[in-house]
Design an enzyme around this catalytic site. Structure first.
Site, PDB file in Angstrom:
ATOM      1  N   LYS A   1       1.096  -1.327   0.443  1.00  0.00           N
ATOM      2  CA  LYS A   1       0.096  -0.249   0.104  1.00  0.00           C
ATOM      3  C   LYS A   1       0.819   1.361  -0.070  1.00  0.00           C
ATOM      4  O   LYS A   1       0.724   2.411  -0.825  1.00  0.00           O
ATOM      5  CB  LYS A   1      -0.213   0.613   0.883  1.00  0.00           C
ATOM      6  CG  LYS A   1      -2.465  -1.094   0.980  1.00  0.00           C
ATOM      7  CD  LYS A   1      -2.737  -0.633   2.548  1.00  0.00           C
ATOM      8  CE  LYS A   1      -3.917  -2.559   2.953  1.00  0.00           C
ATOM      9  NZ  LYS A   1      -5.017  -1.558   3.352  1.00  0.00           N
TER      10      LYS A   1
ATOM     11  N   GLU B   1      -9.897  -3.995  13.939  1.00  0.00           N
ATOM     12  CA  GLU B   1     -10.494  -3.562  13.154  1.00  0.00           C
ATOM     13  C   GLU B   1     -11.673  -3.752  13.385  1.00  0.00           C
ATOM     14  O   GLU B   1     -12.136  -5.152  13.417  1.00  0.00           O
ATOM     15  CB  GLU B   1     -10.119  -4.347  11.065  1.00  0.00           C
ATOM     16  CG  GLU B   1      -9.176  -3.535  11.306  1.00  0.00           C
ATOM     17  CD  GLU B   1      -8.724  -4.345   9.402  1.00  0.00           C
ATOM     18  OE1 GLU B   1     -10.025  -4.710   8.849  1.00  0.00           O
ATOM     19  OE2 GLU B   1      -7.964  -3.649   8.421  1.00  0.00           O
TER      20      GLU B   1
ATOM     21  N   ASP C   1      -8.368   1.448   4.755  1.00  0.00           N
ATOM     22  CA  ASP C   1      -9.153  -0.098   4.908  1.00  0.00           C
ATOM     23  C   ASP C   1      -9.434  -0.313   2.834  1.00  0.00           C
ATOM     24  O   ASP C   1     -10.506   0.518   2.418  1.00  0.00           O
ATOM     25  CB  ASP C   1     -10.087   0.461   5.597  1.00  0.00           C
ATOM     26  CG  ASP C   1     -10.885  -0.837   6.129  1.00  0.00           C
ATOM     27  OD1 ASP C   1      -9.870  -2.033   6.460  1.00  0.00           O
ATOM     28  OD2 ASP C   1     -11.528  -0.708   5.913  1.00  0.00           O
TER      29      ASP C   1
ATOM     30  N   PHE D   1       0.091  -6.503  -4.985  1.00  0.00           N
ATOM     31  CA  PHE D   1      -0.497  -7.967  -4.410  1.00  0.00           C
ATOM     32  C   PHE D   1      -1.818  -8.338  -3.408  1.00  0.00           C
ATOM     33  O   PHE D   1      -2.558  -7.567  -4.541  1.00  0.00           O
ATOM     34  CB  PHE D   1       0.066  -7.187  -2.573  1.00  0.00           C
ATOM     35  CG  PHE D   1      -0.516  -5.816  -2.811  1.00  0.00           C
ATOM     36  CD1 PHE D   1      -2.185  -5.812  -1.826  1.00  0.00           C
ATOM     37  CD2 PHE D   1      -0.385  -4.406  -3.187  1.00  0.00           C
ATOM     38  CE1 PHE D   1      -2.527  -4.618  -1.307  1.00  0.00           C
ATOM     39  CE2 PHE D   1      -0.809  -3.362  -3.294  1.00  0.00           C
ATOM     40  CZ  PHE D   1      -2.321  -4.099  -2.096  1.00  0.00           C
ATOM     41  N   GLY D   2      -2.029  -9.266  -3.129  1.00  0.00           N
ATOM     42  CA  GLY D   2      -3.762  -9.498  -2.190  1.00  0.00           C
ATOM     43  C   GLY D   2      -3.885 -10.198  -3.778  1.00  0.00           C
ATOM     44  O   GLY D   2      -3.712 -11.467  -4.201  1.00  0.00           O
TER      45      GLY D   2
ATOM     46  N   LYS E   1      -1.227   0.508 -12.142  1.00  0.00           N
ATOM     47  CA  LYS E   1      -2.280   0.573 -11.704  1.00  0.00           C
ATOM     48  C   LYS E   1      -3.148   1.714 -10.475  1.00  0.00           C
ATOM     49  O   LYS E   1      -4.157   1.987 -10.599  1.00  0.00           O
ATOM     50  CB  LYS E   1      -1.353  -0.885 -10.131  1.00  0.00           C
ATOM     51  CG  LYS E   1      -2.822  -0.436  -9.146  1.00  0.00           C
ATOM     52  CD  LYS E   1      -2.312  -2.124  -8.122  1.00  0.00           C
ATOM     53  CE  LYS E   1      -3.462  -1.986  -7.299  1.00  0.00           C
ATOM     54  NZ  LYS E   1      -2.534  -2.666  -5.866  1.00  0.00           N
TER      55      LYS E   1
ATOM     56  N   HIS F   1      -8.694   2.305  -7.195  1.00  0.00           N
ATOM     57  CA  HIS F   1      -9.650   2.631  -5.805  1.00  0.00           C
ATOM     58  C   HIS F   1      -8.958   2.957  -5.242  1.00  0.00           C
ATOM     59  O   HIS F   1      -8.657   4.808  -4.358  1.00  0.00           O
ATOM     60  CB  HIS F   1     -10.160   1.148  -5.376  1.00  0.00           C
ATOM     61  CG  HIS F   1      -8.830   0.311  -4.533  1.00  0.00           C
ATOM     62  ND1 HIS F   1      -8.182   0.021  -5.581  1.00  0.00           N
ATOM     63  CD2 HIS F   1      -8.950  -0.041  -3.961  1.00  0.00           C
ATOM     64  CE1 HIS F   1      -7.269  -0.882  -4.960  1.00  0.00           C
ATOM     65  NE2 HIS F   1      -7.559  -1.419  -3.952  1.00  0.00           N
TER      66      HIS F   1
HETATM   67  P1  ITT Z   1      -3.591  -3.581   7.202  1.00  0.00           P
HETATM   68  O1  ITT Z   1      -4.708  -3.272   7.514  1.00  0.00           O
HETATM   69  O2  ITT Z   1      -2.233  -3.797   8.343  1.00  0.00           O
HETATM   70  O3  ITT Z   1      -3.469  -1.984   6.041  1.00  0.00           O
HETATM   71  P2  ITT Z   1      -4.787  -5.439   4.868  1.00  0.00           P
HETATM   72  O4  ITT Z   1      -3.479  -5.745   3.704  1.00  0.00           O
HETATM   73  O5  ITT Z   1      -4.954  -6.041   6.207  1.00  0.00           O
HETATM   74  O6  ITT Z   1      -3.323  -4.066   5.910  1.00  0.00           O
HETATM   75  P3  ITT Z   1      -7.001  -4.155   4.213  1.00  0.00           P
HETATM   76  O7  ITT Z   1      -7.683  -4.819   5.792  1.00  0.00           O
HETATM   77  O8  ITT Z   1      -7.170  -2.222   4.212  1.00  0.00           O
HETATM   78  O9  ITT Z   1      -5.935  -4.526   3.639  1.00  0.00           O
HETATM   79  O10 ITT Z   1      -6.700  -5.390   3.124  1.00  0.00           O
HETATM   80  C1  ITT Z   1      -8.568  -5.777   2.623  1.00  0.00           C
HETATM   81  C2  ITT Z   1      -7.543  -7.305   1.421  1.00  0.00           C
HETATM   82  O11 ITT Z   1      -8.007  -6.567   0.754  1.00  0.00           O
HETATM   83  C3  ITT Z   1      -6.049  -7.716   2.019  1.00  0.00           C
HETATM   84  O12 ITT Z   1      -6.179  -9.029   1.567  1.00  0.00           O
HETATM   85  C4  ITT Z   1      -5.702  -7.156   0.695  1.00  0.00           C
HETATM   86  O13 ITT Z   1      -4.440  -7.821   0.279  1.00  0.00           O
HETATM   87  C5  ITT Z   1      -6.685  -6.408  -0.084  1.00  0.00           C
HETATM   88  N1  ITT Z   1      -6.257  -5.700  -0.946  1.00  0.00           N
HETATM   89  C6  ITT Z   1      -6.065  -4.361  -0.515  1.00  0.00           C
HETATM   90  N2  ITT Z   1      -5.785  -3.368  -1.762  1.00  0.00           N
HETATM   91  C7  ITT Z   1      -5.445  -4.209  -2.677  1.00  0.00           C
HETATM   92  C8  ITT Z   1      -4.782  -3.745  -3.630  1.00  0.00           C
HETATM   93  O14 ITT Z   1      -4.923  -2.565  -3.944  1.00  0.00           O
HETATM   94  N3  ITT Z   1      -4.481  -4.924  -4.582  1.00  0.00           N
HETATM   95  C9  ITT Z   1      -5.389  -5.817  -4.058  1.00  0.00           C
HETATM   96  N4  ITT Z   1      -5.729  -6.087  -2.897  1.00  0.00           N
HETATM   97  C10 ITT Z   1      -5.596  -5.686  -2.108  1.00  0.00           C
END
Ligand code: ITT
Length: 214
Positions: free
Chosen positions: A11, A33, A62, A173-174, A194, A199
């Site tokens: 992030k 959270e 978030d 990521f994610g 990106k 978002h």
């Molecule tokens: P923090 O709460 O510590 O910031 P986190 O990764 O858990 O870290 P979130 O709760 O905001 O952050 O994220 C929710 C989920 O969505 C989490 O699994 C992230 O990997 C995913 N996520 C958030 N932003 C993303 C993005 O831009 N691209 C892909 N996945 C994302």
């Protein structure tokens, strides 16, 4: 110095592009959270807790993935679902659906302990109105135990539509590998590309513009 409060370095890599060099550093703080249907109350609560922890200006971020055919799930539970089911499994579930449209949403919550002058867009979200409506014990609808918390928080939101696809790409990521926007998954895009559509990019753009005047 602004603290970008997150356990997720991905992030901050994206956020750095929107803020002057050296003006932001990551604060690895796992704020509480709360359970909520929407990201706003989670970010607001997190920003207050992080500000009290850091005693310095903070920005919490978030985000979540909202799948249309699953009525918006995993939404605020995206982190838990990524950790438990995993991204591949989310794709497999979505592959069974007729409607694979999805959206990423991001809410940034800023708190520096001071009040805000009349807000330009994006608005200082109704925390105050909610607190007033909830009465002195702050026990109103929405289940945010902090609705009566006097610390002002400003929220900035961003949204991007797309659809869930089989994983492609190794950037980001994610959920990035399974989220396709305009023919490319977010994991196939570099950070700049990106950011231009995402978002988080939309929310950061609004924040950076407002923050420059603060
Ligand atoms: P923090 O709460 O510590 O910031 P986190 O990764 O858990 O870290 P979130 O709760 O905001 O952050 O994220 C929710 C989920 O969505 C989490 O699994 C992230 O990997 C995913 N996520 C958030 N932003 C993303 C993005 O831009 N691209 C892909 N996945 C994302």
């Amino acid at each position: 110095m602004l603290r970008y409060v997150t356990t997720n370095p991905g992030k901050v890599r994206e956020a750095e592009r929107y803020l002057p060099d050296g003006s932001v550093e990551r604060l690895d703080f796992d704020y509480t959270e709360i359970q909520a249907d929407e990201l706003g109350p989670i970010a607001a609560r997190g920003a207050r807790e992080a500000y009290r922890h850091a005693d310095a200006p903070v920005l919490v971020d978030d985000a979540g993935l909202f799948v249309e055919g699953l009525d918006g799930f995993p939404g605020p539970y995206s982190s838990y679902v990524e950790e438990t089911l995993g991204v591949e499994r989310v794709h497999e579930i979505a592959a069974e659906l007729d409607d694979r449209r999805a959206a990423f949403r991001c809410v940034l919550g800023y708190c520096d302990g001071d009040g805000f002058a009349a807000s330009p867009d994006p608005v200082d979200r109704g925390d105050r109105d909610a607190a007033a409506a909830a009465g002195p014990d702050g026990d109103g609808e929405g289940g945010d135990p902090d609705e009566s918390d006097p610390l002002p928080v400003k929220l900035f939101e961003g949204y991007v539509p797309g659809r869930i696809v089989a994983p492609r790409g190794d950037g980001g990521f994610g959920y990035d590998p399974i989220f396709e926007h305009d023919g490319e998954t977010f994991a196939e895009m570099d950070t700049e590309r990106k950011n231009a559509v995402s978002h988080r990019g939309r929310a950061l753009e609004k924040f950076a513009e407002w923050y420059a005047d603060r």
